[in-house]
Design an enzyme around this catalytic site. Structure first.
Site, short mmCIF file in Angstrom:
data_model
loop_
_atom_site.label_atom_id
_atom_site.label_comp_id
_atom_site.label_asym_id
_atom_site.label_seq_id
_atom_site.Cartn_x
_atom_site.Cartn_y
_atom_site.Cartn_z
N SER A 13 0.84 -1.20 0.00
CA SER A 13 0.00 0.00 0.00
C SER A 13 0.88 1.25 0.00
CB SER A 13 -0.92 0.01 1.22
OG SER A 13 -0.16 -0.01 2.42
N GLY A 16 1.46 5.45 -3.95
CA GLY A 16 1.25 6.76 -4.57
C GLY A 16 0.28 6.74 -5.73
N ILE A 147 -9.41 -8.75 -0.11
CA ILE A 147 -10.77 -9.24 -0.29
C ILE A 147 -11.73 -8.08 -0.54
CG2 ILE A 147 -12.71 -10.36 0.89
CD1 ILE A 147 -10.66 -12.18 2.26
N LYS A 188 10.03 -10.04 -9.28
CA LYS A 188 9.07 -11.07 -8.87
C LYS A 188 7.82 -10.51 -8.19
CE LYS A 188 10.00 -14.81 -9.45
NZ LYS A 188 9.76 -15.63 -10.65
N GLY A 354 -9.32 19.90 14.98
CA GLY A 354 -9.29 18.68 15.77
C GLY A 354 -10.62 18.51 16.48
N CYS A 381 -10.21 26.35 12.72
CA CYS A 381 -11.37 25.59 13.17
C CYS A 381 -11.34 25.43 14.70
CB CYS A 381 -11.43 24.24 12.45
SG CYS A 381 -13.01 23.39 12.63
N MET A 384 -9.25 27.99 16.31
CA MET A 384 -9.90 29.30 16.49
C MET A 384 -10.83 29.29 17.70
SD MET A 384 -13.01 30.95 16.00
CE MET A 384 -14.00 31.24 14.58
N GLN A 385 -11.58 28.21 17.89
CA GLN A 385 -12.48 28.12 19.04
C GLN A 385 -11.72 28.18 20.35
OE1 GLN A 385 -14.79 24.54 18.51
NE2 GLN A 385 -15.66 25.22 16.55
N GLU A 405 -18.38 20.98 24.15
CA GLU A 405 -17.80 19.76 23.60
C GLU A 405 -17.04 19.00 24.68
OE1 GLU A 405 -14.93 18.32 19.88
OE2 GLU A 405 -15.33 20.45 20.19
N HIS A 514 -11.55 25.99 6.98
CA HIS A 514 -10.29 25.32 6.68
C HIS A 514 -9.71 25.89 5.39
CE1 HIS A 514 -10.33 22.01 9.67
NE2 HIS A 514 -11.64 22.20 9.64
N GLU A 516 -6.80 25.66 4.22
CA GLU A 516 -5.82 24.77 3.58
C GLU A 516 -6.45 23.92 2.47
OE1 GLU A 516 -7.23 22.42 7.29
OE2 GLU A 516 -6.96 24.51 6.66
#
Length: 544
Positions: A13, A16, A147, A188, A354, A381, A384-385, A405, A514, A516
């Site tokens: 895995s 790229g 699978i 191989k 986050g 996000c 900032m809070q 939260e 966001h 970015e």
């Protein structure tokens, strides 16, 4: 007529496939073709929204509000094509749709099976929501032999039969290890990987061989012989220093020509790679550098904040600044003494998005340190809070202000909208239905004139992408503004805080969205441009 390119991966895995898909799409774009890229993920989650970034990498959010695989971020950055919710599908979504149709009786009493019902649903997705694209590139997640990916491989096998070879192309990305001690490439693993593909009825048309350096002609001959593929269709996918060098590398290997040959298209000789060449020339052209501390809790995996890494990199290249990032685990910042120990050497501090209480107090301490030390600070996000929480805790009588939260609080500065609209002190979040319960996708913000954020964008109305459940309690707006915090970006209805700034600080900005997610190498985001420029400016001033 639309043509389909299916990209699979083998051996291991993380070879790229996403970068390969993006690079091929860019080359086709530069050949004046209209392209769309899609990702087929074999996991059973409906989407990656509830998956830990430490397991799966970041969640990329589209303009239309879908939580998708991080590879869609690569697609957008390399091509500028805006992805949508119809460009990412998972096994979870596929099976959900099949079961919904079964409950509605749409299968007319048939026994519902993987073939044809699941595979038909996959084929419908691949061919849905098109707009006269010349090429659809479909990346199949996972590794051949898993699978989970078998229904997807079966679906694209069926599409080859239905559409014909002239409309479909199979590209397989594999690994060619180089053994230093014997100074030889080992083919191989690739032979076994192709054998796995053949076992499900797929013969690759092009092989992309990921390797440290160019494979020998002898190795190419062996791969060609044992994998039943022409030598010209064995493409070197050589390791490069930057992912943005891959389009040039694949161009030199003439992968576009192999694709044109496969589809019997006239060759496009004048592909202009100027934008890639110019960008890559600037990669190591700067003598200036800045050190940025990113304070978060997913610091063990760089993929957790992939778009953020890339956005800072884009702005660094654009401004001829080497942006060096260091990841600081917020749990280590237990007090201001530790903040000074870990953060004082950095030129600026960034607290990214986050979720959850874990590590939050350490992030708040980092924000307090940035405020007192006058280092440039950017909160995104959740960042900032927490900047809002830190600022309001400095006001006498509000030392216990918090976010709902984190649990019950008498001073809910951050909360769910229905909490602060109804003046509730507690609210039970529906933990049985967390997925898709956030404010997602593009939303407008109105910026205040004469603010830092207005000067950064140089316009009054902006649109940015969001991903969060909790909001700044608008009832605290006047208290915040009376105590040195400017809420410089507000939603059009006036109810939601989008941007905050600390007055009397050189550069202290928090954004609920966001930024970015919209940065590209050719169009770096203005917030990160300003952040990197200000970091360098203050660094040079400090040296004087």
């Amino acid at each position: 007529m639309t043509k389909y390119i299916f990209i699979t991966g083998g051996v291991v895995s993380s070879l790229g496939k996403g970068i390969a898909s993006s690079s091929i799409a860019s080359l086709l774009q530069l050949s004046n073709y209209k392209v769309r890229i899609r990702k087929l993920d074999p996991y059973l989650n409906i989407d990656p929204g509830t998956m830990s970034p430490a397991q799966h990498g970041e969640v990329f959010v589209t303009e239309d509000g879908a939580e998708t695989d991080m590879d869609l971020g690569h697609y957008e950055r390399f091509t500028g094509i805006i992805s949508s919710k119809s460009d990412n599908i998972t096994s979870g979504k596929i099976y959900s749709e099949v079961l919904k149709k079964e409950r509605q009786g749409k299968y007319l009493g048939s026994t519902v099976q993987v073939i044809p019902h699941v595979t038909d649903e996959i084929k419908n997705f691949i061919q849905a929501d098109l707009a006269n694209e010349d090429f659809i590139i479909c990346e199949i997640g996972g590794t051949v032999g898993d699978i989970e990916s078998l229904p997807f491989l079966e679906a694209i096998r069926q599409l080859r039969n239905e559409l014909g070879k002239e409309k479909t192309c199979f590209i397989h990305l594999t690994l060619i290890p180089f053994i230093e001690s014997s100074n030889e490439f080992k083919t191989k693993p690739t032979q076994h990987s192709v054998k796995e593909l053949l076992s499900v009825g797929i013969q690759p048309d092009i092989l992309m061989c990921r390797t440290l350096k160019k494979i020998s002609n002898e190795s190419k001959d062996k791969i060609s012989l044992f994998c039943n593929i022409s030598k010209e269709s064995v493409i070197n996918a050589i390791d490069v220093k930057s992912i943005y060098q891959v389009p040039e590398s694949l161009f030199e290997e003439k992968i576009h020509q192999r694709i044109f040959d496969h589809f019997s298209l006239s060759r496009k000789k004048n592909i202009n790679l100027a934008k890639w060449k110019n960008f890559n020339k600037k990669l190591n052209s700067s003598n200036d550098s800045i050190e940025v501390a990113i304070v978060g809790k997913y610091t063990n995996l760089s993929e957790s904040y992939k778009s953020l890494n890339e956005a800072l990199f884009h702005s660094g290249v654009h401004n001829n600044i080497n942006v060096n990032l260091s990841w600081i685990d917020s749990k280590t910042l237990k007090d201001m003494k530790l903040c000074r120990r870990y953060l004082d050497k950095f030129d600026s501090i960034l607290v990214p998005g986050g979720f959850g209480k874990r590590g939050a107090e350490g992030k708040i301490n980092a924000i307090k340190f940035a405020k007192k030390s006058l280092k440039p600070f950017l909160g995104i996000c959740f960042g900032m809070q927490l900047a809002i929480v830190e600022c309001i805790r400095c006001i006498k009588g509000y030392e216990e202000a918090s976010s709902t939260e984190f649990g019950k609080t008498a001073l809910p500065v951050i909360g769910l909208m229905n909490e602060w609209k109804q003046n509730l002190k507690t609210f039970k979040l529906d933990k049985d239905n967390l997925g898709g319960s956030m404010r997602l996708g593009a939303y407008e913000s109105i910026l205040k004139k004469n603010s830092k954020i207005f000067n950064i964008y140089n316009k009054k109305k902006i649109t940015e992408r969001h991903r969060h459940r909790y909001e700044v309690n608008i009832n605290y707006k006047h208290l915040l503004e009376e105590n040195g915090v400017l809420l410089s970006g507000i939603s059009p209805d006036g109810n939601l805080v989008e941007v905050m700034e600390k007055i009397n600080h050189p550069w202290f900005i928090g954004v609920q969205f966001h930024p970015e997610l919209k940065s590209t190498p050719f169009n770096p985001h203005p917030i990160f441009n300003s952040f990197t420029q200000e970091s360098l400016k203050l660094k040079k001033n400090d040296k004087r």
